[in-house]
Design a protein around this motif. Structure first.
Motif, PDB file in Angstrom:
ATOM      1  N   ASP A 146      -1.476  10.595   7.202  1.00  0.00           N
ATOM      2  CA  ASP A 146      -1.726   9.164   6.999  1.00  0.00           C
ATOM      3  C   ASP A 146      -1.943   8.498   8.361  1.00  0.00           C
ATOM      4  OD1 ASP A 146      -1.653   6.487   6.139  1.00  0.00           O
ATOM      5  OD2 ASP A 146      -0.219   6.981   4.549  1.00  0.00           O
ATOM      6  N   ILE A 147      -3.014   7.758   8.478  1.00  0.00           N
ATOM      7  CA  ILE A 147      -3.309   7.060   9.740  1.00  0.00           C
ATOM      8  C   ILE A 147      -3.121   5.547   9.567  1.00  0.00           C
ATOM      9  CG2 ILE A 147      -5.101   6.568  11.482  1.00  0.00           C
ATOM     10  CD1 ILE A 147      -4.113   9.510  11.463  1.00  0.00           C
ATOM     11  N   GLY A 148      -3.764   5.034   8.515  1.00  0.00           N
ATOM     12  CA  GLY A 148      -3.692   3.582   8.305  1.00  0.00           C
ATOM     13  C   GLY A 148      -2.283   3.112   7.981  1.00  0.00           C
ATOM     14  N   GLY A 149      -1.538   3.923   7.187  1.00  0.00           N
ATOM     15  CA  GLY A 149      -0.173   3.536   6.793  1.00  0.00           C
ATOM     16  C   GLY A 149       0.742   3.360   8.001  1.00  0.00           C
ATOM     17  N   SER A 183       0.871  -1.178   0.000  1.00  0.00           N
ATOM     18  CA  SER A 183       0.000   0.000   0.000  1.00  0.00           C
ATOM     19  C   SER A 183       0.902   1.220   0.000  1.00  0.00           C
ATOM     20  CB  SER A 183      -0.890  -0.028   1.252  1.00  0.00           C
ATOM     21  OG  SER A 183      -1.689   1.122   1.285  1.00  0.00           O
ATOM     22  N   LYS A 196       4.512   5.284  -6.073  1.00  0.00           N
ATOM     23  CA  LYS A 196       4.426   3.968  -6.726  1.00  0.00           C
ATOM     24  C   LYS A 196       5.709   3.597  -7.499  1.00  0.00           C
ATOM     25  CE  LYS A 196      -0.380   3.867  -6.064  1.00  0.00           C
ATOM     26  NZ  LYS A 196      -0.664   4.945  -5.215  1.00  0.00           N
ATOM     27  N   GLY A 225      -5.464   2.316  -5.185  1.00  0.00           N
ATOM     28  CA  GLY A 225      -4.574   2.829  -6.238  1.00  0.00           C
ATOM     29  C   GLY A 225      -3.381   1.915  -6.475  1.00  0.00           C
ATOM     30  N   THR A 226      -2.866   1.339  -5.410  1.00  0.00           N
ATOM     31  CA  THR A 226      -1.693   0.459  -5.542  1.00  0.00           C
ATOM     32  C   THR A 226      -2.090  -0.818  -6.292  1.00  0.00           C
ATOM     33  OG1 THR A 226      -1.016   1.304  -3.385  1.00  0.00           O
ATOM     34  CG2 THR A 226       0.234  -0.551  -4.257  1.00  0.00           C
ATOM     35  N   THR A 250      -4.182  -2.077  -1.614  1.00  0.00           N
ATOM     36  CA  THR A 250      -5.254  -1.083  -1.522  1.00  0.00           C
ATOM     37  C   THR A 250      -5.511  -0.471  -2.900  1.00  0.00           C
ATOM     38  OG1 THR A 250      -3.509   0.431  -0.814  1.00  0.00           O
ATOM     39  CG2 THR A 250      -4.933  -0.466   0.899  1.00  0.00           C
ATOM     40  N   CYS A 274       4.967  -0.208   2.435  1.00  0.00           N
ATOM     41  CA  CYS A 274       4.068   0.939   2.591  1.00  0.00           C
ATOM     42  C   CYS A 274       4.860   2.227   2.622  1.00  0.00           C
ATOM     43  CB  CYS A 274       3.296   0.775   3.909  1.00  0.00           C
ATOM     44  SG  CYS A 274       2.216   2.155   4.286  1.00  0.00           S
ATOM     45  N   ASN A 275       4.494   3.206   1.817  1.00  0.00           N
ATOM     46  CA  ASN A 275       5.009   4.556   2.074  1.00  0.00           C
ATOM     47  C   ASN A 275       3.843   5.504   2.216  1.00  0.00           C
ATOM     48  OD1 ASN A 275       4.605   5.670  -0.687  1.00  0.00           O
ATOM     49  ND2 ASN A 275       6.165   4.121  -1.195  1.00  0.00           N
ATOM     50  N   TYR A 285       1.292   9.001   3.021  1.00  0.00           N
ATOM     51  CA  TYR A 285       0.832  10.230   2.357  1.00  0.00           C
ATOM     52  C   TYR A 285       1.904  11.304   2.549  1.00  0.00           C
ATOM     53  CZ  TYR A 285      -4.029   8.391   2.426  1.00  0.00           C
ATOM     54  OH  TYR A 285      -5.164   7.657   2.257  1.00  0.00           O
ATOM     55  N   LYS A 340      -9.148   2.124   5.127  1.00  0.00           N
ATOM     56  CA  LYS A 340      -8.869   1.138   4.077  1.00  0.00           C
ATOM     57  C   LYS A 340      -8.347  -0.149   4.704  1.00  0.00           C
ATOM     58  CE  LYS A 340      -6.609   4.684   1.404  1.00  0.00           C
ATOM     59  NZ  LYS A 340      -5.651   5.074   0.403  1.00  0.00           N
ATOM     60  N   THR A 341      -7.311   0.003   5.502  1.00  0.00           N
ATOM     61  CA  THR A 341      -6.633  -1.196   6.027  1.00  0.00           C
ATOM     62  C   THR A 341      -6.842  -1.357   7.527  1.00  0.00           C
ATOM     63  OG1 THR A 341      -4.672   0.178   6.267  1.00  0.00           O
ATOM     64  CG2 THR A 341      -4.813  -1.181   4.286  1.00  0.00           C
ATOM     65  N   GLY A 400     -11.606   6.972   1.725  1.00  0.00           N
ATOM     66  CA  GLY A 400     -10.298   6.308   1.826  1.00  0.00           C
ATOM     67  C   GLY A 400      -9.655   6.423   3.193  1.00  0.00           C
ATOM     68  N   ARG A 401     -10.311   7.143   4.146  1.00  0.00           N
ATOM     69  CA  ARG A 401      -9.721   7.267   5.476  1.00  0.00           C
ATOM     70  C   ARG A 401      -9.642   5.895   6.170  1.00  0.00           C
ATOM     71  NH1 ARG A 401     -11.477  12.646   8.864  1.00  0.00           N
ATOM     72  NH2 ARG A 401     -10.559  14.174   7.475  1.00  0.00           N
TER      73      ARG A 401
END
Ligand code: 93A
Length: 598
Positions: A126-129, A11, A15, A37-38, A35, A103-104, A106, A67-68, A64-65
Motif C-alpha cells: 500500500d502506498i497511498g494508505g 479508505s 471493512k 470499494g469503501t 475511495t 484507513c487500514n 492492504y 487513488k488518493t 487503483g495504484r
C-alpha cells in the motif's frame, strides 16, 4: 484544542466496524469522503458519500495504484490550522481541510503468508494508505487518524464525550499508534524484499513493546520492558504472573534447550535454569530405587515430563533453588505437583493441562510465572544485542546437535556405545545454552554437573567435577540414611545439609547449626569410604563448548568417572589431548562445532 470532525476521509481494506462509525458521522453531520470499494460499502449502509475522485477531479488510475495521491487530499491533510498562511493557500487552491483519516492498509503480510508470487506480493504494498496515515499523524495538531477497526469504539466514545470533536491529547495518542503501524508495515516490506534479494541488506529493526518488566537485571534499573520484533511472531504467552528480566532470559534460553533436546533424542526433556545458565537438564528416563530415594520422590506417581524435571532439578539441587524450569512438552498435574513443592520462580512449557495450570497459579501466592512456549515459532535468522550504545548483529546459533555429529570424527582408539551418544548430545546441547566458558558432565540421560562462566577451561572441568562428585555421593548409603528431624526441616534445608555433609568443610559454628537438623548425629564419611564410592562412578560423558587446549582437562576429568568426551577439536595441541584420552581408555569425538554462548 478539541477539533470538530467536519470532514472525514474513509479508505479501508478491512471493512469491518464501518456501521458504527457511519452512524456516529451521521449524528455529528460529518461529511464523508471515500475511495472506490469503501464508498460502495458506505452507500450500502445508507451513508451519503463524496467520492475522492470527485474531490480530486481525477479518476482512480493505474488499477487503483493512484487513488488518493493528490494535492486536493494531501493539502487538506497537511495544512496546519494554526498557521494563517496555510489556510490562505487552501482557499487559493480550493482545497477543503480534512479532520479525520480512517484507513487500514492492504494486507501485505497476509499476502506473503498466503504464498503469492513476487508480483502478487508487490501489488499488495500500500502506498497511498500509509501516505495519508503519515500525513494525518504528522499534522496531529489539526487532524486525527485511526488505522485499525479495534480503535473505532474508543474513537466514537471520545467524539460523544466532546460533542463530535476530538481532543489534542487523543489526536497525539492516535498519531503515535499510526506511526507504529506504518513502521511495522514498512519493516515487513523491507524484510520481504531483503529475503528476496541475493544479498540481504535489511538490518534496521523496529520493535513494538509487548509488555512491561518488573525491573531490569537489578531493581534500580527501571523502567524495563520486552518487545516484539515489528511484523514478527512471538515465542511465548504469559499465562500467570509478571515476568522479570532474568526470568525471560532464563525462559528464552531454557525453552530452546529443551525443545532441541526433545527433537534430538525423541523423549520429553526438562531444564532447571539459574542466572541464564542451566543448573541441570535431563530427558525422561525411569528412576532407580536409589535415585527415587535421593531425589525424595518415594511413592510419588511421575509422568514422563515429571521424570525429566525431577532429574533436571536433581543435577545440582542446591543451585536449582529458586530456578526457572523448562518443559519440552505439556505440563500435566504430575509435573505441576513436583514444581509446586520446589522453590522456583517460573516455568515455560509447550502447554498445560487445566489441572496443572490451576496448581501452578496457586504457587508463590499467585506470583509464579507461567509461560506457554509456541512450538511453531520460527526465530529470525539473525539476532541483535545492544551493549553500551553499540548494536552487535550475528547469525543465530542454529547448529543442530545430533547423535550423527558424535560419530563423524572419533579420534581415539576407544569407540562410543549408544548410551554415550545420547549423553554426549545432552551435554553438548546443554553447553550450547550455558554461559561460556562451559563444560557439562552427563550420565544416564541426565546432566550431573555444569561448569559455567569460567575464564579458564580447566577451572570449568574442576568446578563441574566437584558437582559431579557431590551428585554421586548423594547415593552413598550413609547419605541416604541421614536421619533428619521429622518436623521443621524444609526440603531446601535437607538439600543443603546433605551437600554440607558430603563437602565436609564446615566451620565449628556451621557444624553446630547443622547438627540441629538431625534426630541423631550423622557418622562422618571416611576418606576411604569416599574414595571407594568415587571409584564406582563410570560411563560419564563430558562435553566442552570449545576445544581443550591442554591435557590437564583430561587428567582432571578422569577423577570424575569420565569415559566419553565430546568437544569441537581444533587446538594446536589436539594430539596431546588425544594421547591423554588413549592413555586413560576414554573415547573422544570431535564435533567441529564450537558453541560459545554469551
Ligand atoms: O494503491 S494505493 O497504494 N494508492 C492510493 O492512492 C491509495 N489510496 C488509498 N492504495 C491506496 N489506498 C488504499 O486503498 C487504502 O490504504 C485502503 O487499504 C484501500 C481502500 O480501497 P477501497 O476503498 O477501494 O476498497
Amino acid at each position: 484544542m478539541a477539533v470538530p470532525i467536519k470532514r472525514a476521509l474513509v479508505s479501508v481494506f478491512n471493512k469491518t466496524g464501518l456501521e458504527d462509525l457511519a452512524s456516529a458521522f451521521q449524528q455529528y453531520g460529518t461529511t464523508v469522503l471515500s475511495t472506490g470499494g469503501t464508498a460502495k460499502k458506505l452507500r450500502e449502509l445508507g451513508v451519503t458519500v463524496v467520492d475522492v475522485s470527485e474531490v480530486t477531479n481525477f479518476p482512480e488510475m493505474l488499477d487503483g495504484r493512484v487513488k488518493t495521491l493528490h494535492p486536493k487530499i494531501h493539502g487538506g491533510l497537511l495544512a496546519n490550522r494554526a498557521i494563517p498562511d496555510h489556510l490562505k493557500q487552501l482557499e487559493e487552491h480550493q482545497i477543503e481541510p480534512i479532520d479525520l483519516v480512517v484507513c487500514n492498509l492492504y494486507p501485505f503480510e497476509e499476502t506473503v503468508a498466503s504464498g503469492k508470487d513476487f508480483a502478487g506480493c508487490i501489488e499488495m504494498i500500500d502506498i497511498g494508505g500509509p501516505t495519508m496515515v503519515r500525513a494525518a499523524a504528522k499534522n496531529c495538531d489539526s487532524v486525527a487518524v485511526v488505522t485499525n477497526p479495534e480503535q473505532y469504539p474508543r474513537l466514537i466514545e471520545e467524539m460523544a464525550a466532546h460533542d463530535g470533536a476530538l481532543t489534542l491529547e487523543t489526536r497525539r495518542r492516535l498519531a503515535r499508534d499510526a506511526f507504529v503501524a506504518t513502521a511495522r508495515y514498512d519493516s515487513a516490506v523491507a524484510a520481504y524484499m531483503s529475503d528476496n534479494t541475493e544479498s540481504p541488506a535489511f538490518s534496521s529493526r523496529h520493535y513494538v513493546q509487548e509488555g512491561a518488566l518488573r525491573y531490569g537485571v537489578n531493581p534500580h534499573q527501571n523502567p524495563a520492558s520486552y518487545s516484539r520484533l515489528a511484523g514478527g511472531d512471538f515465542p511465548f504467552t504469559v499465562l500467570n504472573g509478571a515476568p522479570g528480566y532474568t526470568n525471560l532470559m532464563d525462559a528464552l534460553n531454557s525453552w530452546q534447550l529443551v525443545r532441541e533436546l526433545e527433537a534430538a533424542l525423541g523423549v520429553p526433556a526438562a531444564a532447571s535454569f539459574k542466572h541464564v545458565s542451566p543448573a541441570g537438564a535431563a530427558i525422561a528416563r525411569p528412576l532407580t530405587e536409589a535415585e527415587t530415594e535421593a531425589f525424595e520422590v518415594v511413592g510419588v506417581e511421575l509422568s514422563e515430563q515429571a521424570l525429566a524435571y525431577v532429574r533436571a532439578r536433581n543435577a545440582d539441587p542446591m543451585s536449582s533453588f529458586g530456578d526457572f524450569a523448562a518443559l519440552s512438552g505439556t505440563c500435566d498435574a504430575s509435573t505441576a505437583k513436583i514444581l509446586r513443592r520446589e522453590v522456583g520462580d517460573g516455568v515455560i512449557a509447550a502447554d498445560y493441562t487445566p489441572e496443572a495450570l490451576e496448581i501452578l497459579k496457586q504457587k508463590k501466592g499467585g506470583k509464579y510465572l507461567v509461560l506457554k512456549g509456541d512450538v511453531n515459532y520460527v526465530p529470525p535468522v539473525d539476532e541483535v544485542k545492544e551493549v553500551y550504545g553499540v548494536a552487535l548483529t550475528q547469525k543465530r546459533n542454529d547448529a543442530v546437535i545430533t547423535k550423527d555429529l558424535m560419530t563423524k570424527e572419533i579420534v581415539t582408539s576407544e569407540q562410543l556405545p549408544e548410551d554415550a551418544l545420547r549423553d554426549m548430545v545432552l551435554a553438548t546441547i546443554t553447553v550450547k545454552y550455558t554461559q561460556s566458558n562451559s563444560v557439562c558432565y552427563a550420565v544416564g540421560g541426565q546432566v550431573v554437573g555444569v561448569g559455567a562462566g569460567q575464564q579458564s577451561r580447566v577451572d570449568c572441568v574442576k568446578l563441574a567435577g566437584r558437582k559431579v562428585d557431590t551428585w554421586h555421593m548423594r547415593f552413598h548409603p550413609k547419605v541416604r540414611a541421614l536421619k533428619f528431624k521429622k518436623e521443621g526441616v524444609s526440603r531446601p534445608e535437607r538439600v543443603n545439609a546433605r551437600v554440607a555433609y558430603i563437602s565436609d568443610d564446615m566451620t565449628a559454628n556451621e557444624r553446630a547449626q547443622w547438627i540441629k537438623l538431625f534426630e541423631e548425629e550423622p557418622e562422618p564419611l571416611t576418606a576411604e569410604e569416599r574414595a571407594a564410592w568415587s571409584n564406582e562412578l563410570k560411563q560419564v560423558c563430558l562435553s566442552s563448548d570449545a576445544f581443550f587446549p591442554f591435557r590437564d582437562n583430561i587428567d582432571q576429568a578422569t577423577k570424575h568417572g569420565v569415559s566419553y568426551i565430546a568437544q569441537p577439536g581444533g587446538s594446536t595441541n589436539d594430539q596431546a589431548v588425544i594421547e591423554a584420552c588413549n592413555e586413560y581408555g576414554i573415547a573422544m569425538a570431535f564435533t567441529r562445532v564450537r558453541v560459545f554462548h554469551h
